[in-house]
Design a protein around this motif. Sequence first.
Motif, mmCIF file in Angstrom:
data_model
loop_
_atom_site.group_PDB
_atom_site.id
_atom_site.type_symbol
_atom_site.label_atom_id
_atom_site.label_comp_id
_atom_site.label_asym_id
_atom_site.label_seq_id
_atom_site.Cartn_x
_atom_site.Cartn_y
_atom_site.Cartn_z
ATOM 1 N N SER A 8 43.365 80.909 11.208
ATOM 2 C CA SER A 8 44.209 79.963 10.460
ATOM 3 C C SER A 8 43.437 78.664 10.348
ATOM 4 C CB SER A 8 45.500 79.728 11.244
ATOM 5 O OG SER A 8 46.301 78.761 10.616
ATOM 6 N N SER A 9 43.097 78.251 9.148
ATOM 7 C CA SER A 9 42.305 77.033 9.029
ATOM 8 C C SER A 9 43.005 76.036 8.096
ATOM 9 C CB SER A 9 40.889 77.364 8.543
ATOM 10 O OG SER A 9 40.938 77.866 7.231
ATOM 11 N N PRO A 10 42.638 74.754 8.213
ATOM 12 C CA PRO A 10 43.290 73.734 7.392
ATOM 13 C C PRO A 10 43.158 74.038 5.900
ATOM 14 C CG PRO A 10 41.909 72.712 9.072
ATOM 15 C CD PRO A 10 41.616 74.185 9.098
ATOM 16 N N HIS A 11 44.175 73.680 5.139
ATOM 17 C CA HIS A 11 44.186 73.976 3.702
ATOM 18 C C HIS A 11 44.785 72.765 2.986
ATOM 19 C CE1 HIS A 11 45.538 77.027 0.353
ATOM 20 N NE2 HIS A 11 44.716 76.104 -0.089
ATOM 21 N N MET A 12 43.894 71.934 2.471
ATOM 22 C CA MET A 12 44.343 70.696 1.833
ATOM 23 C C MET A 12 44.899 70.985 0.437
ATOM 24 S SD MET A 12 43.928 68.279 4.028
ATOM 25 C CE MET A 12 44.323 69.441 5.320
ATOM 26 N N GLY A 13 45.829 70.132 0.020
ATOM 27 C CA GLY A 13 46.460 70.310 -1.290
ATOM 28 C C GLY A 13 45.792 69.498 -2.376
ATOM 29 N N GLY A 14 45.255 68.331 -2.020
ATOM 30 C CA GLY A 14 44.593 67.477 -3.007
ATOM 31 C C GLY A 14 45.027 66.028 -2.904
ATOM 32 N N ASN A 15 46.325 65.810 -2.704
ATOM 33 C CA ASN A 15 46.816 64.430 -2.686
ATOM 34 C C ASN A 15 46.649 63.738 -1.329
ATOM 35 O OD1 ASN A 15 47.441 64.136 -5.330
ATOM 36 N ND2 ASN A 15 49.578 64.767 -5.103
ATOM 37 N N GLU A 16 46.176 64.486 -0.325
ATOM 38 C CA GLU A 16 45.985 63.869 0.995
ATOM 39 C C GLU A 16 45.082 62.642 0.876
ATOM 40 O OE1 GLU A 16 45.527 67.064 0.324
ATOM 41 O OE2 GLU A 16 46.978 68.153 1.559
ATOM 42 N N ARG A 17 43.990 62.790 0.105
ATOM 43 C CA ARG A 17 43.025 61.694 -0.046
ATOM 44 C C ARG A 17 43.661 60.462 -0.687
ATOM 45 N NH1 ARG A 17 37.268 63.195 0.171
ATOM 46 N NH2 ARG A 17 37.301 65.453 0.087
ATOM 47 N N LYS A 18 44.570 60.707 -1.623
ATOM 48 C CA LYS A 18 45.229 59.599 -2.311
ATOM 49 C C LYS A 18 45.978 58.738 -1.283
ATOM 50 C CE LYS A 18 49.305 59.692 -4.250
ATOM 51 N NZ LYS A 18 50.458 60.259 -4.930
ATOM 52 N N TYR A 19 46.731 59.394 -0.403
ATOM 53 C CA TYR A 19 47.501 58.653 0.606
ATOM 54 C C TYR A 19 46.581 57.991 1.633
ATOM 55 C CZ TYR A 19 51.694 60.983 -1.194
ATOM 56 O OH TYR A 19 52.715 61.419 -1.991
ATOM 57 N N VAL A 20 45.509 58.681 1.996
ATOM 58 C CA VAL A 20 44.574 58.100 2.969
ATOM 59 C C VAL A 20 43.865 56.897 2.341
ATOM 60 C CG1 VAL A 20 42.462 58.538 4.284
ATOM 61 C CG2 VAL A 20 44.291 60.243 4.271
ATOM 62 N N ASN A 21 43.472 57.042 1.073
ATOM 63 C CA ASN A 21 42.829 55.910 0.387
ATOM 64 C C ASN A 21 43.765 54.706 0.291
ATOM 65 O OD1 ASN A 21 40.419 57.170 0.054
ATOM 66 N ND2 ASN A 21 40.862 57.921 -2.017
ATOM 67 N N GLU A 22 45.035 54.977 0.020
ATOM 68 C CA GLU A 22 46.016 53.885 -0.015
ATOM 69 C C GLU A 22 46.035 53.141 1.319
ATOM 70 O OE1 GLU A 22 49.184 55.830 -3.142
ATOM 71 O OE2 GLU A 22 49.935 55.326 -1.119
ATOM 72 N N ALA A 23 45.957 53.918 2.397
ATOM 73 C CA ALA A 23 45.974 53.300 3.733
ATOM 74 C C ALA A 23 44.762 52.380 3.892
ATOM 75 C CB ALA A 23 45.984 54.379 4.809
ATOM 76 N N PHE A 24 43.590 52.827 3.429
ATOM 77 C CA PHE A 24 42.385 51.987 3.509
ATOM 78 C C PHE A 24 42.511 50.769 2.594
ATOM 79 C CE2 PHE A 24 39.029 53.735 6.145
ATOM 80 C CZ PHE A 24 39.515 54.994 6.446
ATOM 81 N N ASP A 25 42.972 51.021 1.364
ATOM 82 C CA ASP A 25 43.030 49.935 0.376
ATOM 83 C C ASP A 25 43.964 48.818 0.822
ATOM 84 O OD1 ASP A 25 41.297 51.396 -1.122
ATOM 85 O OD2 ASP A 25 42.804 52.204 -2.507
ATOM 86 N N THR A 26 44.998 49.174 1.581
ATOM 87 C CA THR A 26 45.977 48.160 1.993
ATOM 88 C C THR A 26 45.754 47.749 3.452
ATOM 89 O OG1 THR A 26 47.497 49.950 2.554
ATOM 90 C CG2 THR A 26 47.743 48.965 0.370
ATOM 91 N N ASN A 27 44.699 48.318 4.061
ATOM 92 C CA ASN A 27 44.324 48.009 5.451
ATOM 93 C C ASN A 27 45.391 48.403 6.479
ATOM 94 O OD1 ASN A 27 42.247 47.189 7.143
ATOM 95 N ND2 ASN A 27 43.087 45.134 7.396
ATOM 96 N N TRP A 28 46.206 49.398 6.135
ATOM 97 C CA TRP A 28 47.144 49.951 7.122
ATOM 98 C C TRP A 28 46.413 51.020 7.934
ATOM 99 C CZ3 TRP A 28 51.607 48.061 8.753
ATOM 100 C CH2 TRP A 28 52.369 47.237 7.895
ATOM 101 N N VAL A 29 45.417 50.597 8.693
ATOM 102 C CA VAL A 29 44.654 51.547 9.513
ATOM 103 C C VAL A 29 45.123 51.336 10.953
ATOM 104 C CG1 VAL A 29 42.360 52.401 10.093
ATOM 105 C CG2 VAL A 29 42.774 51.401 7.856
ATOM 106 N N ALA A 30 46.291 51.867 11.271
ATOM 107 C CA ALA A 30 46.980 51.556 12.521
ATOM 108 C C ALA A 30 48.024 52.631 12.798
ATOM 109 C CB ALA A 30 47.667 50.195 12.377
#
Length: 378
Positions: A8-30
């Motif tokens: 069983s291995s991880p299976h990304m959908g595509g939008n994960e990066r969008k949400y992670v990038n939002e976290a970086f762009d808004t500096n919510w790295v916490a």
Amino acid sequence: MHSKIWLSSPHMGGNERKYVNEAFDTNWVAPLGPNVNGLEQDIEGFLRGNQGDEVHVAALSSGTAAIHLGLILLGVKAGDEVICQSMTFSASANPIAYLGAIPVFVDSEPDTWNMSPEFLEKAINDRIARGRKPKAIIPVHLYGMPAKMEEIMAIANKYEIPVLEDAAEALGSHIGGKMCGTYGRIAALSFNGNKIITTSGGGAMVAHETGLAEKARFLSTQARDAAPHYQHSHIGYNYRMSNICAGIGRGQMEVLPQRILQRRANFEWYTKVLNKISAIQLLQAPEGYYSNRWLTAALIRHSSISRETLRLSLEKVNIESRPLWKPMHCQPVFKDAPFYGDGTAEKLFEDGLCLPSGSNLTDEERSRILEGITSVFK
Ligand SMILES: *Cc1c(COP(=O)(O)O)cnc(C)c1O
């Protein structure tokens, strides 16, 4: 050599990066932020199912942390006894030991492989007769198959013992529309790397009472009282999910319904292609039970070929399969814990094997798996 086929291995959908990038762009790295709140709401919405169950979710660093905080919120203290399904991953039982409490293990029943209601009631009665009424009950939905929750809840209610449901493997499973994770007073979910959806590592605690979810958020962020300085009147933990991981989780929640269908399609495929090999029996769902089929699990019985022979043959062709969970009452670390049962889980462990079940298996990989299995049973 062919590339490895994982269980069983991880299976990304595509939008994960969008949400992670939002976290970086808004500096919510916490370990807080909009993705954490968003993921909690996504899970609450999903668990509502078609029965409209109102639940409250606290996103945490792991499923193990969810079980640990859940037991604390149920008031489990050092020296208390907690009933736990014996056949499970050690993370169901370890938090009992973190608290200095004592696990009391209960056997499986043969239909779902989960906690036997019969032995559960025997265990409760025997512990009460010894003056040691259990403080909580931990049933588990192994491989996505719901435990017999109607029966287990009826017993728990009769003796007024709270249930902490370990739903780490069963996000999306239900009985007649009532979701796993909404039966117990508290439930634990896991988003570890091999689960049906992942946040790379993470989990969540689910509760019917909003106060319990709030307390879990409080305890998981070091139990800071409302004061400008650091003021504490409780022992706290650093168990909150980070906003980066929660971003992955938000993307994964978008594809969870697809992942469930893909895992279930794996099971249907195994059912069809292994139909002629009578030594292989797949775990069947009782009437009205809906499993997310996180892993397709089989028993290898009535054959000169053992599950270990099959496992090793698959390993030789770079295909990962895995024995069922070794029961906790057979683990060296829990050898002194009380156990109630008749050997069902031990027998399942001897004969049971989990087959590759990723939602991202390709047709080519499926052919290799089928070839790997059929060559052993020729
Ligand atoms: C994965 C799992 C856990 C633990 O979850 P983590 O997120 O890995 O801490 C607990 N119980 C069961 C049955 C599991 O499969």
